[in-house]
Design a protein around this motif. Structure first.
Motif, PDB file in Angstrom:
ATOM      1  N   ASP A 147      68.571  22.176  67.883  1.00 45.57           N
ATOM      2  CA  ASP A 147      68.312  20.878  67.227  1.00 45.57           C
ATOM      3  C   ASP A 147      66.864  20.146  68.063  1.00 45.57           C
ATOM      4  OD1 ASP A 147      71.482  19.513  66.774  1.00 45.57           O
ATOM      5  OD2 ASP A 147      70.033  20.721  65.533  1.00 45.57           O
ATOM      6  N   ALA A 148      66.177  19.728  67.425  1.00 44.24           N
ATOM      7  CA  ALA A 148      64.979  19.224  68.314  1.00 44.24           C
ATOM      8  C   ALA A 148      65.530  17.996  69.176  1.00 44.24           C
ATOM      9  CB  ALA A 148      63.921  18.571  66.970  1.00 44.24           C
ATOM     10  N   GLU A 149      64.897  17.793  70.079  1.00 45.27           N
ATOM     11  CA  GLU A 149      65.163  16.774  71.373  1.00 45.27           C
ATOM     12  C   GLU A 149      64.077  16.710  72.217  1.00 45.27           C
ATOM     13  OE1 GLU A 149      68.019  18.711  73.739  1.00 45.27           O
ATOM     14  OE2 GLU A 149      66.280  20.456  74.491  1.00 45.27           O
ATOM     15  N   ILE A 150      64.293  15.724  72.884  1.00 47.17           N
ATOM     16  CA  ILE A 150      63.134  15.177  73.859  1.00 47.17           C
ATOM     17  C   ILE A 150      63.983  15.078  75.295  1.00 47.17           C
ATOM     18  CG2 ILE A 150      63.709  12.694  73.127  1.00 47.17           C
ATOM     19  CD1 ILE A 150      60.694  12.032  73.929  1.00 47.17           C
ATOM     20  N   THR A 151      63.177  15.639  76.063  1.00 46.48           N
ATOM     21  CA  THR A 151      63.736  15.834  77.560  1.00 46.48           C
ATOM     22  C   THR A 151      62.897  15.227  78.698  1.00 46.48           C
ATOM     23  OG1 THR A 151      62.871  18.082  77.809  1.00 46.48           O
ATOM     24  CG2 THR A 151      64.968  17.813  77.068  1.00 46.48           C
ATOM     25  N   GLN A 152      63.641  14.673  79.679  1.00 44.44           N
ATOM     26  CA  GLN A 152      62.755  14.270  80.794  1.00 44.44           C
ATOM     27  C   GLN A 152      63.106  14.849  82.088  1.00 44.44           C
ATOM     28  OE1 GLN A 152      62.944   9.861  79.140  1.00 44.44           O
ATOM     29  NE2 GLN A 152      61.968   9.896  81.092  1.00 44.44           N
ATOM     30  N   SER A 153      62.441  15.068  83.002  1.00 42.97           N
ATOM     31  CA  SER A 153      62.671  15.691  84.413  1.00 42.97           C
ATOM     32  C   SER A 153      61.668  15.074  85.387  1.00 42.97           C
ATOM     33  CB  SER A 153      62.620  17.298  84.351  1.00 42.97           C
ATOM     34  OG  SER A 153      61.377  17.808  84.155  1.00 42.97           O
ATOM     35  N   PRO A 154      62.127  14.810  86.623  1.00 41.80           N
ATOM     36  CA  PRO A 154      63.524  14.917  86.989  1.00 41.80           C
ATOM     37  C   PRO A 154      64.364  13.762  86.447  1.00 41.80           C
ATOM     38  CG  PRO A 154      62.600  14.173  88.768  1.00 41.80           C
ATOM     39  CD  PRO A 154      61.281  14.537  87.987  1.00 41.80           C
ATOM     40  N   ARG A 155      65.717  13.757  86.427  1.00 40.73           N
ATOM     41  CA  ARG A 155      66.519  12.554  85.987  1.00 40.73           C
ATOM     42  C   ARG A 155      66.681  11.696  86.984  1.00 40.73           C
ATOM     43  NH1 ARG A 155      69.949  13.127  82.153  1.00 40.73           N
ATOM     44  NH2 ARG A 155      69.802  10.707  82.286  1.00 40.73           N
ATOM     45  N   HIS A 156      66.475  12.116  88.253  1.00 38.98           N
ATOM     46  CA  HIS A 156      66.576  11.172  89.506  1.00 38.98           C
ATOM     47  C   HIS A 156      65.395  11.750  90.275  1.00 38.98           C
ATOM     48  CE1 HIS A 156      70.580  10.445  87.752  1.00 38.98           C
ATOM     49  NE2 HIS A 156      70.235   9.339  88.143  1.00 38.98           N
ATOM     50  N   LYS A 157      64.726  10.773  90.993  1.00 36.57           N
ATOM     51  CA  LYS A 157      63.677  11.106  92.037  1.00 36.57           C
ATOM     52  C   LYS A 157      63.568   9.758  93.123  1.00 36.57           C
ATOM     53  CE  LYS A 157      59.780  13.178  93.553  1.00 36.57           C
ATOM     54  NZ  LYS A 157      59.856  14.572  94.202  1.00 36.57           N
TER      55      LYS A 157
END
Lengths: 112, 111
Positions: free
Chosen positions: A1-11
């Motif tokens: 499935d298409a998606e959108i991710t971010q990293s890091p989640r906490h910084k």
């Protein structure tokens, strides 16, 4: 499935350091956006891009930069982190410029 | 005056109640409108678009009043799972084209 991710989640970082937040989407959307969300202010647009090599400033762009070298990624860079940039950062993408935006899960950034 | 204004709430309602939120916007040239839902510490997600003639999606009804420059969201038969923050979004497609998010209205549905 298409998606959108971010990293890091906490910084957690220190004042003056350069920080880069990653955003990656597999929707093949041309349009990508970066927002910050703070209590009492809602979501505020930092930068946005309507396609590869296109970048534009939003309402709170000072101290931030983006680059768009491919369709999938729009990294957000804080040139010299300041405590005022402590916030939750959301990346989003959309098919049409004014269509529904799909948001990533967010990055919680703390600048000490 | 803020471009998009919402009552921050919280609105505390019992299960089964009907609740309505309003959102006012300042730019009369605004073209499109949305309601997003945001759960605590999560990303916003589209709840529904708002059409000029009003539209309904199950228990949710959205209305647009261009003359008075406000949009509304009505939730019938509230469920515990409706507890969230509801964000109003206004789209201006003119020279300063952009989406503007309201600060949100928090809803807490209780037993």
């Amino acid at each position: 499935d298409a998606e959108i991710t971010q990293s890091p989640r906490h910084k957690i970082t220190e004042t003056g350091r350069q920080v880069t937040l990653a955003c990656h989407q597999t929707w093949n959307h041309n349009n990508m956006f970066w927002y910050r969300q703070d209590l009492g202010h809602g979501l505020r647009l930092i930068h946005y891009s309507y396609g590869v090599q296109d970048t534009n400033k939003g309402e709170v762009s000072d101290g931030y930069s983006v680059s768009r070298s491919n369709t999938e990624d729009l990294p957000l860079t804080l040139e010299s982190a300041a405590s005022s940039q402590t916030s939750v950062y959301f990346c989003a993408s959309s098919h049409g410029r004014f269509d529904e935006q799909f948001f990533g899960p967010g990055t919680r950034l703390t600048v000490l | 005056r803020k471009e998009v204004e919402q009552d921050p709430g919280p609105f505390n309602v019992p299960e089964g109640a009907t609740v309505a939120f309003n959102c006012t916007y300042s730019n009369s040239a605004s073209q499109s409108f949305f309601w997003y839902r945001q759960d605590c510490r999560k990303e916003p997600k589209l709840l529904m678009s708002v059409y000029s003639s009003g539209n309904e999606d199950g228990r949710f009804t959205a209305q647009l009043n261009r003359a008075s420059q406000y949009i509304s969201l009505l939730i019938r038969d509230s469920k515990l799972s409706d507890s969230a923050t509801y964000l109003c979004v206004v789209v201006d497609t003119g020279t300063a084209s952009k989406l503007t998010f309201g600060t949100g209205t928090r809803l807490q549905v209780t037993l």
